[in-house]
Each structure stands twice: as structure tokens, then as C-alpha cells.
Design a protein around this motif. Structure first.
Motif, PDB file in Angstrom:
ATOM      1  N   SER A   7      -3.059 -23.585  32.100  1.00 25.13           N
ATOM      2  CA  SER A   7      -3.768 -24.805  31.385  1.00 25.13           C
ATOM      3  C   SER A   7      -2.909 -25.987  31.298  1.00 25.13           C
ATOM      4  CB  SER A   7      -3.936 -24.336  29.996  1.00 25.13           C
ATOM      5  OG  SER A   7      -4.772 -22.936  29.767  1.00 25.13           O
ATOM      6  N   ARG A   8      -3.446 -27.069  31.257  1.00 26.05           N
ATOM      7  CA  ARG A   8      -3.135 -28.210  30.942  1.00 26.05           C
ATOM      8  C   ARG A   8      -3.155 -28.876  29.722  1.00 26.05           C
ATOM      9  NH1 ARG A   8      -6.098 -32.824  31.796  1.00 26.05           N
ATOM     10  NH2 ARG A   8      -8.038 -32.281  33.107  1.00 26.05           N
ATOM     11  N   PRO A   9      -2.350 -29.859  29.112  1.00 22.11           N
ATOM     12  CA  PRO A   9      -2.981 -30.327  27.841  1.00 22.11           C
ATOM     13  C   PRO A   9      -3.854 -31.831  28.160  1.00 22.11           C
ATOM     14  CG  PRO A   9      -0.810 -31.063  28.326  1.00 22.11           C
ATOM     15  CD  PRO A   9      -0.858 -30.098  29.511  1.00 22.11           C
ATOM     16  N   ALA A  10      -4.488 -31.794  27.311  1.00 23.58           N
ATOM     17  CA  ALA A  10      -5.666 -32.970  27.300  1.00 23.58           C
ATOM     18  C   ALA A  10      -5.939 -33.490  25.955  1.00 23.58           C
ATOM     19  CB  ALA A  10      -6.743 -32.509  27.886  1.00 23.58           C
ATOM     20  N   GLN A  11      -6.566 -34.539  25.820  1.00 27.07           N
ATOM     21  CA  GLN A  11      -7.256 -35.204  24.606  1.00 27.07           C
ATOM     22  C   GLN A  11      -8.342 -34.112  24.079  1.00 27.07           C
ATOM     23  OE1 GLN A  11      -6.561 -37.892  22.869  1.00 27.07           O
ATOM     24  NE2 GLN A  11      -7.709 -37.119  21.131  1.00 27.07           N
ATOM     25  N   GLY A  12      -8.180 -33.763  22.671  1.00 28.53           N
ATOM     26  CA  GLY A  12      -9.207 -33.055  22.123  1.00 28.53           C
ATOM     27  C   GLY A  12     -10.214 -33.346  21.319  1.00 28.53           C
ATOM     28  N   VAL A  13     -10.398 -33.083  20.242  1.00 25.64           N
ATOM     29  CA  VAL A  13     -11.415 -33.436  19.314  1.00 25.64           C
ATOM     30  C   VAL A  13     -11.158 -34.750  18.809  1.00 25.64           C
ATOM     31  CG1 VAL A  13     -12.756 -32.766  17.164  1.00 25.64           C
ATOM     32  CG2 VAL A  13     -12.213 -31.098  18.870  1.00 25.64           C
ATOM     33  N   VAL A  14     -12.053 -35.653  18.581  1.00 28.08           N
ATOM     34  CA  VAL A  14     -11.896 -36.802  17.776  1.00 28.08           C
ATOM     35  C   VAL A  14     -12.931 -36.997  16.832  1.00 28.08           C
ATOM     36  CG1 VAL A  14     -12.301 -39.152  17.906  1.00 28.08           C
ATOM     37  CG2 VAL A  14     -10.892 -38.133  19.780  1.00 28.08           C
ATOM     38  N   SER A  15     -12.491 -36.960  15.571  1.00 33.11           N
ATOM     39  CA  SER A  15     -13.481 -36.872  14.369  1.00 33.11           C
ATOM     40  C   SER A  15     -13.266 -38.288  13.576  1.00 33.11           C
ATOM     41  CB  SER A  15     -12.908 -35.676  13.328  1.00 33.11           C
ATOM     42  OG  SER A  15     -13.604 -35.900  12.250  1.00 33.11           O
ATOM     43  N   LYS A  16     -14.304 -38.862  13.122  1.00 30.87           N
ATOM     44  CA  LYS A  16     -14.336 -40.037  12.246  1.00 30.87           C
ATOM     45  C   LYS A  16     -15.328 -39.982  11.366  1.00 30.87           C
ATOM     46  CE  LYS A  16     -16.678 -42.636  16.010  1.00 30.87           C
ATOM     47  NZ  LYS A  16     -16.696 -43.723  17.207  1.00 30.87           N
ATOM     48  N   GLY A  17     -15.227 -40.739  10.155  1.00 32.33           N
ATOM     49  CA  GLY A  17     -16.083 -40.664   9.288  1.00 32.33           C
ATOM     50  C   GLY A  17     -15.681 -41.530   8.083  1.00 32.33           C
ATOM     51  N   TYR A  18     -16.299 -41.220   6.884  1.00 35.40           N
ATOM     52  CA  TYR A  18     -16.361 -41.825   5.614  1.00 35.40           C
ATOM     53  C   TYR A  18     -16.551 -41.059   4.342  1.00 35.40           C
ATOM     54  CZ  TYR A  18     -20.941 -43.211   4.959  1.00 35.40           C
ATOM     55  OH  TYR A  18     -22.481 -43.019   4.929  1.00 35.40           O
TER      56      TYR A  18
ATOM     57  N   THR B 155      -8.618 -29.752  46.103  1.00 36.91           N
ATOM     58  CA  THR B 155      -9.286 -28.232  46.702  1.00 36.91           C
ATOM     59  C   THR B 155     -10.495 -27.659  45.623  1.00 36.91           C
ATOM     60  OG1 THR B 155      -7.617 -26.671  45.526  1.00 36.91           O
ATOM     61  CG2 THR B 155      -7.337 -27.915  47.772  1.00 36.91           C
ATOM     62  N   GLY B 156     -10.198 -28.171  44.417  1.00 25.95           N
ATOM     63  CA  GLY B 156     -11.269 -27.614  43.273  1.00 25.95           C
ATOM     64  C   GLY B 156     -10.728 -26.230  42.833  1.00 25.95           C
ATOM     65  N   ASP B 157      -9.731 -25.710  43.249  1.00 22.78           N
ATOM     66  CA  ASP B 157      -9.119 -24.504  43.024  1.00 22.78           C
ATOM     67  C   ASP B 157      -8.192 -24.534  41.729  1.00 22.78           C
ATOM     68  OD1 ASP B 157     -10.521 -23.256  45.175  1.00 22.78           O
ATOM     69  OD2 ASP B 157      -8.700 -23.418  46.510  1.00 22.78           O
ATOM     70  N   PRO B 158      -8.336 -23.399  41.057  1.00 26.64           N
ATOM     71  CA  PRO B 158      -7.444 -23.381  39.613  1.00 26.64           C
ATOM     72  C   PRO B 158      -5.836 -22.968  39.932  1.00 26.64           C
ATOM     73  CG  PRO B 158      -8.615 -21.338  39.669  1.00 26.64           C
ATOM     74  CD  PRO B 158      -9.354 -22.206  40.979  1.00 26.64           C
ATOM     75  N   TYR B 159      -4.994 -23.283  39.303  1.00 26.70           N
ATOM     76  CA  TYR B 159      -3.709 -22.893  39.334  1.00 26.70           C
ATOM     77  C   TYR B 159      -3.736 -21.725  38.291  1.00 26.70           C
ATOM     78  CZ  TYR B 159      -2.329 -27.373  41.440  1.00 26.70           C
ATOM     79  OH  TYR B 159      -2.164 -28.414  42.358  1.00 26.70           O
ATOM     80  N   TYR B 160      -2.712 -20.746  38.504  1.00 29.71           N
ATOM     81  CA  TYR B 160      -2.559 -19.602  37.876  1.00 29.71           C
ATOM     82  C   TYR B 160      -1.376 -19.552  37.168  1.00 29.71           C
ATOM     83  CZ  TYR B 160      -6.812 -18.091  39.974  1.00 29.71           C
ATOM     84  OH  TYR B 160      -7.858 -17.886  40.369  1.00 29.71           O
ATOM     85  N   VAL B 161      -1.300 -19.025  36.084  1.00 28.10           N
ATOM     86  CA  VAL B 161       0.071 -18.444  35.318  1.00 28.10           C
ATOM     87  C   VAL B 161       0.932 -17.644  36.238  1.00 28.10           C
ATOM     88  CG1 VAL B 161       1.186 -17.607  33.440  1.00 28.10           C
ATOM     89  CG2 VAL B 161      -0.937 -18.826  33.139  1.00 28.10           C
ATOM     90  N   PRO B 162       2.045 -18.060  36.668  1.00 30.66           N
ATOM     91  CA  PRO B 162       3.016 -16.977  37.524  1.00 30.66           C
ATOM     92  C   PRO B 162       2.822 -15.680  37.102  1.00 30.66           C
ATOM     93  CG  PRO B 162       4.110 -19.155  37.093  1.00 30.66           C
ATOM     94  CD  PRO B 162       2.819 -19.267  36.195  1.00 30.66           C
TER      95      PRO B 162
ATOM     96  N   GLY C  13       4.455 -21.531  33.923  1.00 25.11           N
ATOM     97  CA  GLY C  13       4.611 -20.382  32.978  1.00 25.11           C
ATOM     98  C   GLY C  13       4.991 -20.670  31.470  1.00 25.11           C
ATOM     99  N   HIS C  14       5.197 -21.701  31.355  1.00 24.62           N
ATOM    100  CA  HIS C  14       5.383 -22.415  29.911  1.00 24.62           C
ATOM    101  C   HIS C  14       4.566 -22.401  28.936  1.00 24.62           C
ATOM    102  CE1 HIS C  14       8.975 -24.313  32.527  1.00 24.62           C
ATOM    103  NE2 HIS C  14       9.369 -22.895  31.973  1.00 24.62           N
ATOM    104  N   TYR C  15       4.609 -22.234  27.726  1.00 23.36           N
ATOM    105  CA  TYR C  15       3.492 -22.233  26.825  1.00 23.36           C
ATOM    106  C   TYR C  15       3.454 -23.870  26.509  1.00 23.36           C
ATOM    107  CZ  TYR C  15       3.840 -17.571  25.818  1.00 23.36           C
ATOM    108  OH  TYR C  15       3.798 -15.871  25.753  1.00 23.36           O
ATOM    109  N   LEU C  16       2.229 -24.488  26.255  1.00 21.04           N
ATOM    110  CA  LEU C  16       1.935 -25.764  26.110  1.00 21.04           C
ATOM    111  C   LEU C  16       2.497 -25.954  24.748  1.00 21.04           C
ATOM    112  CD1 LEU C  16      -1.550 -26.304  27.044  1.00 21.04           C
ATOM    113  CD2 LEU C  16       0.317 -26.407  28.587  1.00 21.04           C
ATOM    114  N   ASP C  17       2.796 -27.282  24.575  1.00 22.98           N
ATOM    115  CA  ASP C  17       3.234 -27.833  23.580  1.00 22.98           C
ATOM    116  C   ASP C  17       2.189 -27.963  22.363  1.00 22.98           C
ATOM    117  OD1 ASP C  17       5.739 -28.591  24.414  1.00 22.98           O
ATOM    118  OD2 ASP C  17       5.059 -30.561  24.653  1.00 22.98           O
ATOM    119  N   PRO C  18       2.597 -27.562  21.026  1.00 25.70           N
ATOM    120  CA  PRO C  18       1.637 -27.351  20.043  1.00 25.70           C
ATOM    121  C   PRO C  18       0.446 -28.525  20.061  1.00 25.70           C
ATOM    122  CG  PRO C  18       3.684 -27.154  19.349  1.00 25.70           C
ATOM    123  CD  PRO C  18       4.097 -27.665  20.563  1.00 25.70           C
TER     124      PRO C  18
END
Length: 725
Positions: free
Chosen positions: A572-583, A558-565, A511-516
Motif C-alpha cells: 500500500s501507499r498513502p493517499a488523500q482519503g475522504v473529504v467531508s464538508k457541511g454545516y 507496468t501496471g503491476d502491483p508491488y508486494y509486501v516483502p 514492509g513498513h507499516y504506513l503512518d496513521p
């Protein structure tokens, strides 16, 4: 009443331009445009991006662009005038590394390096952009626009790791009466007038004032659309005593837009074939309205503390009212009958308000036998927002009928009572920050600093938020580091790490908000000041990594989702997001006497953890150029220039409604060419002609959130008569 005011204002401009006062042609009030006897401007005059010696938008330190370890573009007042850019968005369309696409005919979406641009500053103070963004404000009140690309969390706080746009307002610095009057006329019945006056209020010039007023009226290339508006701005500058300076001002902008197209044109007919809609085609109704009002006020106080040390305090306020009564059309019509489109009316009202305050101390200090610079301060911002809606009585919502014959003569429904819909709440940021430029060796400098922030959001009950909630993040540390190595007095290399955070509403299985979200920007490059600072060039490579991205929390066994209490919401869980690269490559300045140029190339790739393109509607490769040449000798007083924009095809796709196949729908690679010519009729009076999209290229200029497209502007002409005094 407004139209009466506009008529009076235009008459006043005509009268002012007829005055035969002694004058110099002006690039900006208080900035004399002198020449060398051959009709060419003096070296001290600001040219395209090369005449602004120092800025503080990236770190708070007084740095030249070459000393700033990030990509920076400065668009001067002269360049804004040469392009006849009415809004900030018009300016940004020709800025290196930025993409400006329309959501509809009322809003734009800005992005850079694969992320939306949500970070704006007014004179260095951060402000959040609204539904109709700050990029829609008039350029009449700004002296220049500074764009810092990459993560800018040190001074901005929360936001995206894309770029920060600092809009620097005009100041009251004239110690003699000086100013400019301008009249414009152009395509689609465009007519506009502007006056900009600066003058001392005391005999010694210790108190000065400046006033800017602008009004316009025009139709559009899209059927039904018309708009009119005005902008007022006033500022006072005062020297209150030895080393004490005060600046205070306010602005008001009102835009009334009728018949505005909200929904986009569909890509397909129901049979999967592509329609050939005309560029004037609309999905709007005759009674559509989209009106906005922006009000701002600011006070800035500077105090010299002795030596190089200075104390500065700033307080600024911004308020917007947006009232939009529109219809949304969606679907794929039948090619023969035109049937198959759905419609829903919507009456939106929003009144966001923002306060921002900053207290800052800066100066030099001695350590290890060398001189270094330090800035430290505290910042506070308060935002209050939310919107309401009025739903139509469903029984009074008429069907679309044959879209092939749609002309906007659609009956307005009966509206219900206004109610809270979403987004009502207060966001506060409090922060302390500090940064130093440490002179390690004569050619080697280290810029290091950080920001410690507290961010809170108190959300109130509304339709989309059935329960009030509070999100709070304390002690968020945002680091900043940059290393600059001077090879010579004009060539430097740099490497930097900058970051930014962005709070999110997703919650975990406890039930905690994810870190920014965290956006980390790694950048390295070369910068050169050439021709005694008259020409600046830079090359940069970058990589942006986003972390703490919210993804569904699934039990791997199990492949089942967890729910917010206590809810049915998937956790939700935190993961790696977008990766951008260029010049990016950029050059600004005056390579030859009388020739100003701003040119840039950018290329990036941005993908999510699954390898899917993000911001797929945005082109990956973009070329921008703006230039002007001022002739001398027998052709003295004549100048010729223009701008060019080339964009690659974005990797955008959509599903064909008939075949179910995924097809590319992004605008194919295209180039737009604009031309301008100007002639000084007298020392005070000049005539300028701008022709945009001179080859009348038909192209999409769309964000495409909603599965459709909007055309860019056809060829159009604007004539400007400018009088300086």
C-alpha cells in the motif's frame, strides 16, 4: 436467580414509592425542582442544554459552550427523562449532527460528518467502544451527555475525526437524604424500575454516597426477541481536607437477550422483485442469545494548589463480556418456494478490558498584564481485546428451507471446540498534552495546544492473524488551535483547526507499516448566549480532510502491483482519503418561560478520492428537535412536549440480483414524531406518558453493511411513575 432478584427489586421500588416522606420533585438527585408559585421552574434549574455553565470535554480547559471553538451539544438529565431514553443510543438519535443506525438487532453504528464515531469518554477519560458499543449502556447512571463534533485528538488520542461522546456519571453531592424512584410500563410487555438515592454518611456531609439500581424486562416488535437486565451503580464523594476531594465508584450492567435477530432482511427476491416483509419478520432462531456484561470502576482525586491552580488525578477501568450464539442468513429467496437462503451459525465470545489514567494540572497565569488559563497533563490507556469462536459441525447445520414460512424453529447444531479467531492483542497509548487560552485582547482569545503520543499494538497469533506482529508509532503530534472573537457579551465568532490520528495495519513495499491516518477538521462559526444564558444558539461550517489513506501501490509503467516483502500481500501507499464538508445549526435552552427546546439541523457531503459517497447508508440532511412546555396558573403541574426526527434519503445503492442493475435502496426521506405528557400528581409524585412514532411510520433503520435492512420501531407507548424524595 436473576428473575428472583428482579421481583424483589420491583417490590422494593413499589414500597419506596408508597412512602409519604416530605419531598421535592426532582430533575436529578440533589437538584431541587422549585417553582415560582405558578407551577413553573426557577431559572436556576437546568433546562435543555442551557444550564451547564462549563465543560472540559473538548480541551481540558473550563469553558462555556460559547468559549469552546467546536460544535458542542449537551443533553441534560431533564431531557433524557423527558424522552424516556433508556440507553445512550436512544439519546443520540435526537442529537444534532449524529446518525444512529442498526447493524442488526444487537448493535448500532454511530457516525457524524461522514465518519464512524469510535471516540467515547467516561467523565472525560477516553475509552474505546466495543462490538456492542458503549452507546448501549443504561442512561440511569449518567447525569448528562456531552457531544463534541469534529476531530478530538487533543484529549482522545487515536480515533476518527467525527465526534467524541462524553458520558458524565452521577456524583455523590447530596448533603441531605434525597432521591428518586421510578416505575415504567409500556409496549411489548416492557416493565422497568429504578431507584436513585443520595445521602450524607457523616453528620457534616463531608462524606456522601449515592446508589442507583435499575431493572427491566421486555419483548420486542420483532418475532422471538425478548430481553431483561439490570444496572447497579454506587459512588462515594468525600472532602478529605481543605481543598482535597475524592470520588470513587463502580457500576455493573447485565443484559440478557434471547431470540435476537443478527442477519438483516433481504432487499430482493431472486427474481429481482421487492418483498413486503412485515415489521415483525426475523432471521433469528429460537435459541439465539446475545448477552453482555459491563463493569466499570473509577477513582478521582482533586487537590487545590493555591490560587486558581488545581491538581487532578483520575484512574478508570472498563470491562465487557459479550457472549453471542447466533445464526447468519443471507441470499435472495425464491418468491414462490422461499428456497435460496444460506445459513451459518456462529458462537462469539469476547472479554475486552481497558484501563485509563490521567494526571492534570490547571490554573491561571499572568502575562503581558492579562490573565490566561493553562492545562497540562499526562495520559495513559491500556486495552486488551480479542475474541474466540465455536464453529458448528457442518454435518449438523440444517438447511434453511422455505424462508417464506421461517418462524425461527431452526435446530441448533452441535458445536465444536472454542478457538482464537481474531483481534487478540494489547494496545497502549501514552501521551503528554498541554493547552492554553491566551487573552490577546479583551474580546479576542486564542486557544492553542497539542498532544505528543506514543501508540503501540502487540498482536497475538489467532486465525485472522497467523503471525504475531507489533505496530509502534512514536512522537505523534496532534495540534489544536482555536480563535474566539467576542462581538458583544453574548455573541462570538470562532475558527478552529483540530486533528486526530488513527493507526492502520497496511504495509508499504519495504514492509513498513504506513503512518496513521490523519483527520484534520477545519471549522468556523457563530455562537450566541441569549436571554441571560437561558438560550444558546450556534451555526457552524466545517471541512474534514483525511490523509495517509491506504491504497494499492501499483507500478505506473507496468501496471503491476508491488508486494509486501516475504508475503503475497499487495503493498500500500498513502493517499488523500475522504473529504467531508457541511454545516450545522443548533439552538438549546428556554426561549420562553417554561418552554424548553433543543433543535438542530445538519447537512454534509463526504466523498472518497474517486468521488464516491462514503457512509452511503447515512442521511446527508437531518433535522432533530426535542421540546417541552410546563404550564402555569390553573394548569400548573402539567407539561406537554415531544420530539421530531427528519432524515433525507441516503445515497445508498445495491445490485439487483436478477437484472444486475444498481438501484437505490436507502430509506426514503421520512419523519418520526414522538409525544410526551406529564402531570405532577403531588409535589413528590408525577405521571408521564410517552408515545413514540405516533403516526406508526414504517421505515428502515439500518447500517446495511451486509446488503439488507432492518425496520425501525413501530408506534409504542411508555408510562412512567416518578417519585422524588
Amino acid at each position: 436467580m436473576f428473575r428472583s432478584f428482579r421481583s424483589v427489586f420491583k417490590f422494593a421500588l413499589l414500597a419506596a414509592s408508597a412512602l409519604s416522606l416530605p419531598a421535592f420533585a426532582q430533575d436529578a438527585v440533589g437538584e431541587k425542582k422549585d417553582d415560582d408559585g405558578n407551577g413553573r421552574k426557577d431559572e436556576a434549574i437546568v433546562v435543555y442544554g442551557s444550564g451547564i455553565d462549563r465543560n472540559t470535554a473538548a480541551t481540558g480547559l473550563d469553558l462555556t459552550p460559547r468559549e469552546t471553538p467546536q460544535s458542542i451539544t449537551i443533553i441534560t438529565r431533564e431531557q433524557i427523562d423527558d424522552q424516556a431514553a433508556s440507553t445512550v443510543a436512544d439519546v443520540l438519535e435526537y442529537t444534532t449532527g449524529l446518525s444512529v443506525k442498526r447493524v442488526d438487532r444487537g448493535r448500532n453504528l454511530l457516525s457524524a460528518r461522514g465518519f464512524d464515531i469510535t471516540n467515547f469518554q467516561l467523565d472525560g477519560l477516553p475509552f474505546a467502544t466495543g462490538n456492542v458499543g458503549l452507546e448501549e449502556t443504561s442512561t440511569a447512571i449518567y447525569d448528562r451527555i456531552e457531544v463534541i463534533r469534529g476531530a478530538t485528538g487533543l484529549l482522545q488520542g487515536a480515533g476518527e475525526p467525527s465526534a467524541s461522546i462524553n458520558m458524565v456519571r452521577k456524583r455523590a453531592d447530596a448533603r441531605v437524604l434525597t432521591g428518586e424512584a421510578r416505575l415504567e410500563a409500556g409496549s411489548w410487555d416492557h416493565i422497568a424500575g429504578m431507584i436513585d438515592i443520595g445521602a450524607p454518611l457523616t453528620a457534616d456531609g463531608s462524606v456522601r454516597a449515592r446508589f442507583v439500581a435499575e431493572a427491566y424486562s421486555q419483548d420486542a416488535f420483532v418475532d422471538l426477541e425478548s430481553s431483561n437486565g439490570f444496572t447497579l451503580y454506587g459512588v462515594i464523594g468525600a472532602d478529605l481536607g481543605p481543598g482535597t476531594r475524592l470520588s470513587a465508584g463502580a457500576s455493573y450492567q447485565r443484559d440478557e437477550r434471547d431470540g435476537v435477530m443478527w442477519a438483516q432482511l433481504p432487499y430482493w427476491y431472486a427474481d429481482g422483485s421487492r418483498p413486503g416483509w412485515s415489521r415483525s419478520r426475523t432471521t433469528g432462531a429460537e435459541w439465539n442469545e446475545w448477552d453482555t456484561t459491563e463493569m466499570s470502576a473509577f477513582v478521582s482525586l482533586e487537590q487545590d494548589l493555591g490560587g486558581s491552580w488545581q491538581l487532578r488525578g483520575d484512574v478508570s477501568y472498563f470491562e465487557q463480556t459479550e457472549d453471542s450464539k447466533l445464526i447468519w442468513l443471507w441470499g435472495n429467496p425464491d418468491r414462490e418456494t422461499g428456497l435460496g437462503m444460506d445459513v451459518w451459525p456462529y458462537w462469539y465470545l469476547s472479554k475486552p478490558k481497558q484501563w485509563s489514567a490521567n494526571l492534570q494540572v490547571k490554573g491561571d497565569y499572568q502575562l503581558f498584564g492579562r490573565s490566561h488559563q493553562l492545562v497540562f497533563g499526562a495520559m495513559y490507556s491500556h486495552q486488551k481485546g480479542g475474541w474466540t469462536n465455536r464453529d458448528p459441525d457442518p454435518a449438523t447445520v440444517a438447511p434453511v428451507g422455505d424462508f417464506n414460512t421461517w418462524d425461527g424453529s431452526y435446530p441448533e447444531p452441535v458445536w465444536g471446540e472454542r478457538y482464537r479467531m481474531s483481534g487478540f492483542g494489547t494496545t497502549e497509548q501514552t501521551a503528554i498534552y498541554g493547552v492554553t487560552r491566551f487573552q490577546i485582547l479583551d474580546p479576542l482569545k486564542l486557544i492553542a495546544g497539542g498532544r505528543l503520543s506514543r501508540w503501540t499494538r502487540d498482536e497475538e497469533e489467532a486465525l485472522y492473524t497467523p503471525e504475531a506482529y507489533r505496530i509502534e508509532h512514536k512522537n505523534i503530534f496532534t495540534p489544536y488551535a482555536g480563535l474566539i472573537l467576542d462581538f458583544t457579551d453574548y455573541l462570538s465568532a470562532y475558527a478552529s483547526y483540530t486533528s486526530i490520528f488513527n493507526p492502520q495495519t497496511a504495509r508499504d513495499r519495504d514492509g513498513h507499516y504506513l503512518d496513521p491516518l490523519e483527520g484534520d477538521n477545519y471549522e468556523a462559526g457563530l455562537k450566541a448566549d441569549l436571554m441571560n444564558g437561558r438560550l444558546r444558539a450556534s451555526a457552524a461550517v466545517f471541512r474534514i480532510e483525511q490523509s495517509n489513506f491506504a491504497v494499492p501501490d501499483i507500478d505506473p509503467e507496468t501496471g503491476d502491483p508491488y508486494y509486501v516483502p516475504g508475503t503475497t500481500d499487495i503493498a500500500s501507499r498513502p493517499a488523500q482519503g475522504v473529504v467531508s464538508k457541511g454545516y450545522e445549526l443548533e439552538m438549546q435552552g428556554e426561549p420562553l418561560r417554561g418552554w424548553d427546546i433543543s433543535v438542530g439541523w445538519s447537512h454534509f457531503k463526504a466523498k472518497d478520492p474517486d468521488g464516491i459517497d462514503v457512509q452511503a447508508h447515512q442521511p446527508r440532511r437531518v433535522f432533530r428537535m426535542a421540546t417541552k412546555y410546563e404550564f402555569g396558573g390553573a394548569l400548573g403541574g402539567f407539561s406537554l412536549g415531544g420530539s421530531l426526527r427528519w432524515e433525507s434519503r441516503p445515497p445508498q445503492t445495491a445490485e439487483n440480483p436478477a437484472t444486475g442493475e444498481i438501484e437505490p435502496v436507502g430509506q426514503k426521506a421520512y419523519a418520526l414524531v414522538n409525544l410526551m405528557g406529564a402531570y405532577d400528581l403531588t409535589d413528590a409524585l408525577s405521571l408521564q406518558v410517552n408515545v413514540n412514532n405516533i403516526f406508526d411510520k414504517s421505515y428502515y433503520n439500518t447500517n446495511s453493511w451486509f446488503g439488507g435492512f432492518i425496520y425501525g420501531e413501530p408506534r409504542n407507548v411508555r408510562i412512567t411513575l416518578r417519585y422524588g424524595f
